[in-house]
Design an enzyme around this catalytic site. Structure first.
Site, PDB file in Angstrom:
ATOM      1  N   HIS A  18      41.729  75.947 -26.413  1.00 46.23           N
ATOM      2  CA  HIS A  18      41.994  74.680 -25.742  1.00 46.23           C
ATOM      3  C   HIS A  18      41.505  74.728 -24.302  1.00 46.23           C
ATOM      4  O   HIS A  18      40.841  73.799 -23.829  1.00 46.23           O
ATOM      5  CB  HIS A  18      43.502  74.379 -25.704  1.00 46.23           C
ATOM      6  CG  HIS A  18      44.136  74.117 -27.017  1.00 46.23           C
ATOM      7  ND1 HIS A  18      45.313  74.720 -27.393  1.00 46.23           N
ATOM      8  CD2 HIS A  18      43.785  73.303 -28.045  1.00 46.23           C
ATOM      9  CE1 HIS A  18      45.657  74.286 -28.591  1.00 46.23           C
ATOM     10  NE2 HIS A  18      44.743  73.431 -29.019  1.00 46.23           N
ATOM     11  N   LYS A  42      54.158  68.546 -37.041  1.00 44.08           N
ATOM     12  CA  LYS A  42      54.330  69.953 -36.666  1.00 44.08           C
ATOM     13  C   LYS A  42      55.687  70.179 -36.014  1.00 44.08           C
ATOM     14  O   LYS A  42      56.194  69.319 -35.300  1.00 44.08           O
ATOM     15  CB  LYS A  42      53.238  70.399 -35.684  1.00 44.08           C
ATOM     16  CG  LYS A  42      51.849  70.424 -36.257  1.00 44.08           C
ATOM     17  CD  LYS A  42      50.855  70.911 -35.217  1.00 44.08           C
ATOM     18  CE  LYS A  42      49.442  70.935 -35.750  1.00 44.08           C
ATOM     19  NZ  LYS A  42      48.492  71.371 -34.708  1.00 44.08           N
ATOM     20  N   ARG A  92      36.400  73.531 -34.499  1.00 43.98           N
ATOM     21  CA  ARG A  92      36.234  74.950 -34.821  1.00 43.98           C
ATOM     22  C   ARG A  92      35.466  75.171 -36.121  1.00 43.98           C
ATOM     23  O   ARG A  92      34.839  76.203 -36.299  1.00 43.98           O
ATOM     24  CB  ARG A  92      37.607  75.618 -34.953  1.00 43.98           C
ATOM     25  CG  ARG A  92      38.412  75.649 -33.686  1.00 43.98           C
ATOM     26  CD  ARG A  92      39.827  76.045 -33.956  1.00 43.98           C
ATOM     27  NE  ARG A  92      40.413  75.016 -34.824  1.00 43.98           N
ATOM     28  CZ  ARG A  92      41.616  75.058 -35.353  1.00 43.98           C
ATOM     29  NH1 ARG A  92      42.390  76.081 -35.133  1.00 43.98           N
ATOM     30  NH2 ARG A  92      42.059  74.083 -36.097  1.00 43.98           N
ATOM     31  N   SER A 130      46.795  77.094 -32.762  1.00 43.62           N
ATOM     32  CA  SER A 130      48.194  77.255 -32.342  1.00 43.62           C
ATOM     33  C   SER A 130      49.058  77.667 -33.524  1.00 43.62           C
ATOM     34  O   SER A 130      49.950  78.502 -33.385  1.00 43.62           O
ATOM     35  CB  SER A 130      48.713  75.946 -31.737  1.00 43.62           C
ATOM     36  OG  SER A 130      48.041  75.656 -30.540  1.00 43.62           O
TER      37      SER A 130
END
Length: 164
Positions: A18, A42, A92, A130
């Protein structure tokens, strides 16, 4: 026209990936606003106020980066309020691309003047997320290489509080 971008995310925790995207984005835009948002799908490790403080400390070295917290509105609404004409997103993998493409298409439907800009993750960070880091942390694995120093300090403080 001043080029203002919004980089939204839950940042729980903020990773070096990030931070790399933020630093690279700060070079592309006159102003980059990091939006610490709520991700309803989440479970958060840090509270909203903890995340906000951690992200602010992590980007303090970037004069054209501002950090805001937001948990109630759509990203496109926040972008409009901030005067942002760009959404910055990191990618990614192909899996990220598919996900981000769908979000960008919906955002374009909701706000046609808002352009999504994608940065490919730097190779050294393309395998981290994360979620993966939280899984490793849950079993006391060392993830310090993938986290900015303020995140490591906050994790240590949280562990100390949990042990009391």
């Amino acid at each position: 026209m001043k080029k203002i971008a919004l980089f939204p995310g839950s940042f729980d925790p903020l990773t070096m990936g990030h931070l790399d995207t933020i630093e690279r984005g700060a070079k592309l835009f006159d102003e980059l606003i990091v939006g610490v948002f709520l991700n309803t799908s989440k479970k958060s490790y840090f509270t909203a106020s903890e995340k906000l403080a951690i992200v602010k400390r992590s980007v303090a070295h970037l004069p054209n980066v501002k950090v805001i917290g937001q948990e109630q509105k759509l990203t496109v609404e926040v972008a409009k309020e901030c005067g942002a004409h760009f959404l910055l997103r990191g990618i990614r993998s192909v899996k990220d691309y598919e996900y981000e493409k769908d979000i960008a298409t919906m955002n374009h439907h909701l706000a046609p003047d808002l352009e999504s800009v994608f940065l490919l993750a730097s190779p050294q960070y393309s395998h981290i997320s994360s979620s993966i880091l939280k899984e490793v942390m849950a079993f006391s694995g060392d993830v310090a290489d993938y986290l900015p120093q303020p995140v490591c300090e906050a994790l240590e403080k949280k562990r100390d509080q949990d042990e009391k």
